[in-house]
Design a protein around this motif. Structure first.
Motif, PDB file in Angstrom:
ATOM      1  N   PRO A  62       7.287  13.421   8.222  1.00 55.96           N
ATOM      2  CA  PRO A  62       7.473  12.002   8.550  1.00 55.96           C
ATOM      3  C   PRO A  62       6.667  11.516   9.746  1.00 55.96           C
ATOM      4  N   HIS A  63       6.215  12.405  10.606  1.00 53.84           N
ATOM      5  CA  HIS A  63       5.459  11.972  11.789  1.00 53.84           C
ATOM      6  C   HIS A  63       4.027  11.561  11.453  1.00 53.84           C
ATOM      7  N   THR A  64       3.585  11.822  10.211  1.00 51.47           N
ATOM      8  CA  THR A  64       2.189  11.550   9.860  1.00 51.47           C
ATOM      9  C   THR A  64       1.935  10.100   9.448  1.00 51.47           C
ATOM     10  N   LEU A  65       3.001   9.336   9.227  1.00 53.66           N
ATOM     11  CA  LEU A  65       2.851   7.933   8.847  1.00 53.66           C
ATOM     12  C   LEU A  65       3.803   7.101   9.689  1.00 53.66           C
ATOM     13  N   GLY A  66       3.265   6.161  10.412  1.00 52.14           N
ATOM     14  CA  GLY A  66       4.097   5.274  11.212  1.00 52.14           C
ATOM     15  C   GLY A  66       3.883   3.834  10.776  1.00 52.14           C
ATOM     16  N   ILE A  67       4.954   3.138  10.514  1.00 50.59           N
ATOM     17  CA  ILE A  67       4.909   1.719  10.165  1.00 50.59           C
ATOM     18  C   ILE A  67       5.140   0.958  11.466  1.00 50.59           C
ATOM     19  N   MET A  68       4.082   0.415  12.035  1.00 49.23           N
ATOM     20  CA  MET A  68       4.179  -0.252  13.336  1.00 49.23           C
ATOM     21  C   MET A  68       4.414  -1.747  13.162  1.00 49.23           C
ATOM     22  N   GLY A  69       5.295  -2.286  13.961  1.00 48.91           N
ATOM     23  CA  GLY A  69       5.496  -3.725  14.020  1.00 48.91           C
ATOM     24  C   GLY A  69       6.453  -4.293  12.989  1.00 48.91           C
ATOM     25  N   LEU A  70       7.124  -3.459  12.211  1.00 50.78           N
ATOM     26  CA  LEU A  70       8.065  -3.981  11.217  1.00 50.78           C
ATOM     27  C   LEU A  70       9.448  -4.092  11.856  1.00 50.78           C
ATOM     28  N   PHE A  71       9.569  -5.064  12.731  1.00 54.58           N
ATOM     29  CA  PHE A  71      10.823  -5.374  13.396  1.00 54.58           C
ATOM     30  C   PHE A  71      10.752  -6.835  13.818  1.00 54.58           C
TER      31      PHE A  71
ATOM     32  N   PHE B 102       9.391   5.407  11.226  1.00 57.49           N
ATOM     33  CA  PHE B 102       9.123   6.591  10.406  1.00 57.49           C
ATOM     34  C   PHE B 102       9.993   6.657   9.156  1.00 57.49           C
ATOM     35  N   ILE B 103       9.377   7.129   8.065  1.00 59.53           N
ATOM     36  CA  ILE B 103      10.072   7.311   6.785  1.00 59.53           C
ATOM     37  C   ILE B 103      10.667   8.720   6.803  1.00 59.53           C
ATOM     38  N   PRO B 104      11.984   8.843   6.929  1.00 54.66           N
ATOM     39  CA  PRO B 104      12.580  10.177   7.081  1.00 54.66           C
ATOM     40  C   PRO B 104      12.493  11.053   5.838  1.00 54.66           C
ATOM     41  N   THR B 105      12.223  10.458   4.678  1.00 57.69           N
ATOM     42  CA  THR B 105      12.180  11.240   3.439  1.00 57.69           C
ATOM     43  C   THR B 105      10.834  11.921   3.200  1.00 57.69           C
ATOM     44  N   LEU B 106       9.831  11.603   4.002  1.00 61.02           N
ATOM     45  CA  LEU B 106       8.528  12.259   3.837  1.00 61.02           C
ATOM     46  C   LEU B 106       8.618  13.719   4.252  1.00 61.02           C
TER      47      LEU B 106
ATOM     48  N   PHE C 221       0.806  -1.217   0.000  1.00 66.42           N
ATOM     49  CA  PHE C 221       0.000   0.000   0.000  1.00 66.42           C
ATOM     50  C   PHE C 221       0.844   1.275   0.000  1.00 66.42           C
ATOM     51  N   ILE C 222       2.171   1.133  -0.042  1.00 67.17           N
ATOM     52  CA  ILE C 222       3.065   2.287  -0.119  1.00 67.17           C
ATOM     53  C   ILE C 222       3.965   2.112  -1.339  1.00 67.17           C
ATOM     54  N   SER C 223       4.035   3.130  -2.161  1.00 71.91           N
ATOM     55  CA  SER C 223       4.853   3.088  -3.366  1.00 71.91           C
ATOM     56  C   SER C 223       6.320   2.855  -3.013  1.00 71.91           C
ATOM     57  N   GLU C 224       7.000   2.071  -3.863  1.00 74.97           N
ATOM     58  CA  GLU C 224       8.444   1.857  -3.706  1.00 74.97           C
ATOM     59  C   GLU C 224       9.218   3.164  -3.837  1.00 74.97           C
ATOM     60  N   ASP C 225       8.613   4.167  -4.509  1.00 72.92           N
ATOM     61  CA  ASP C 225       9.255   5.481  -4.600  1.00 72.92           C
ATOM     62  C   ASP C 225       9.305   6.159  -3.229  1.00 72.92           C
ATOM     63  N   ILE C 226       8.321   5.870  -2.390  1.00 74.54           N
ATOM     64  CA  ILE C 226       8.251   6.473  -1.060  1.00 74.54           C
ATOM     65  C   ILE C 226       9.035   5.658  -0.049  1.00 74.54           C
ATOM     66  N   LEU C 227       8.871   4.345  -0.100  1.00 74.71           N
ATOM     67  CA  LEU C 227       9.558   3.457   0.843  1.00 74.71           C
ATOM     68  C   LEU C 227      10.122   2.253   0.091  1.00 74.71           C
ATOM     69  N   PRO C 228      11.333   2.400  -0.435  1.00 77.67           N
ATOM     70  CA  PRO C 228      11.928   1.269  -1.146  1.00 77.67           C
ATOM     71  C   PRO C 228      12.289   0.127  -0.197  1.00 77.67           C
TER      72      PRO C 228
ATOM     73  N   LYS D 278      16.140  -6.143  -0.650  1.00 75.23           N
ATOM     74  CA  LYS D 278      16.630  -7.325   0.081  1.00 75.23           C
ATOM     75  C   LYS D 278      16.202  -7.266   1.542  1.00 75.23           C
ATOM     76  N   ASN D 279      14.943  -6.943   1.753  1.00 69.15           N
ATOM     77  CA  ASN D 279      14.330  -6.843   3.078  1.00 69.15           C
ATOM     78  C   ASN D 279      14.853  -5.669   3.906  1.00 69.15           C
ATOM     79  N   ARG D 280      15.621  -4.796   3.318  1.00 69.26           N
ATOM     80  CA  ARG D 280      16.098  -3.614   4.032  1.00 69.26           C
ATOM     81  C   ARG D 280      15.120  -2.467   3.796  1.00 69.26           C
ATOM     82  N   VAL D 281      14.671  -1.898   4.910  1.00 68.50           N
ATOM     83  CA  VAL D 281      13.731  -0.781   4.877  1.00 68.50           C
ATOM     84  C   VAL D 281      14.323   0.312   5.756  1.00 68.50           C
ATOM     85  N   ARG D 282      14.424   1.513   5.219  1.00 68.07           N
ATOM     86  CA  ARG D 282      15.015   2.622   5.975  1.00 68.07           C
ATOM     87  C   ARG D 282      13.925   3.349   6.753  1.00 68.07           C
ATOM     88  N   LEU D 283      13.768   2.959   8.015  1.00 73.99           N
ATOM     89  CA  LEU D 283      12.791   3.581   8.895  1.00 73.99           C
ATOM     90  C   LEU D 283      13.494   4.073  10.152  1.00 73.99           C
ATOM     91  N   TYR D 284      13.231   5.304  10.535  1.00 73.03           N
ATOM     92  CA  TYR D 284      13.771   5.848  11.769  1.00 73.03           C
ATOM     93  C   TYR D 284      13.069   5.181  12.940  1.00 73.03           C
TER      94      TYR D 284
END
Length: 186
Positions: free
Chosen positions: A66-75, A59-63, A39-46, A49-55
């Motif tokens: 960034p505080h408006t979207l939180g990806i919970m539980g991806l750990f 949080f996606i720092p490139t937004l 549900f999130i474009s690869e342009d926004i959150l690439p 190899k299972n690597r996701v850059r989330l603070y």
């Protein structure tokens, strides 16, 4: 619990350090996860190899905000995962209530890079350990962000029995609820 499979036989498997066939009709190899966030474009959150850059794994720092979207539980936690998810939610709520703020994008990016380097040194290099966290240090980190990391030495003088439980007892989620709940009340 069984050891690794040594070999397959016509009517089952032989486990390492065993000589007898264990009968079975099917073997399911659960080899890990493939991170997909459809549900999130690869342009926004690439995802590479299972690597996701989330603070803070949230949080996606490139937004722009960034505080408006939180990806919970991806750990993947070494230890209890549900309390980590609870603190992620508390952090997200505190941010969106305006009680705390995210650091600058460069600061978030440096934190992500530091965590990736730490994981690369600590864990086997595979797609499995790309979002690994150690339960207690991760909880301490998130709790510090929302002001709920327990000031252990305070309890030395105010509640000695609790102090002893916190220092010498098991790490338990309640210790992160002793302080800081003012962020979620009005």
């Amino acid at each position: 619990m069984k050891s690794d499979i040594d070999r397959f036989e016509e009517d089952g498997v032989v486990f390492k350090s065993e000589s007898t066939v264990t009968p079975c009709q099917a073997v399911v190899l659960a080899t890990g996860y493939k991170v997909v966030i459809p549900f999130i474009s690869e342009d926004i959150l690439p995802v590479q190899k299972n690597r996701v850059r989330l603070y803070k794994h949230i949080f996606i720092p490139t937004l722009k905000h960034p505080h408006t979207l939180g990806i919970m539980g991806l750990f993947q936690s070494v230890g209890a995962g549900i309390p980590c998810g609870e603190l992620q939610g508390r952090y997200f709520a505190a941010l969106n209530a305006g009680k705390v703020a995210l650091p600058s994008r460069p600061t978030m990016e440096m934190d992500i890079d530091r965590k990736l380097r730490q994981n690369e040194k600590k864990y086997y290099q595979s797609e499995r350990h790309t979002f690994q966290v150690d339960w207690v240090p991760y909880m301490d980190e998130l709790a510090a962000e929302v002001g709920s990391k327990p000031p252990l030495w305070k309890y030395l003088f105010t509640d000695f029995k609790l102090f002893l439980a916190l220092i010498f007892g098991p790490a338990v989620p309640y210790q992160y609820r002793l302080e800081g709940n003012q962020f979620l009340t009005r």
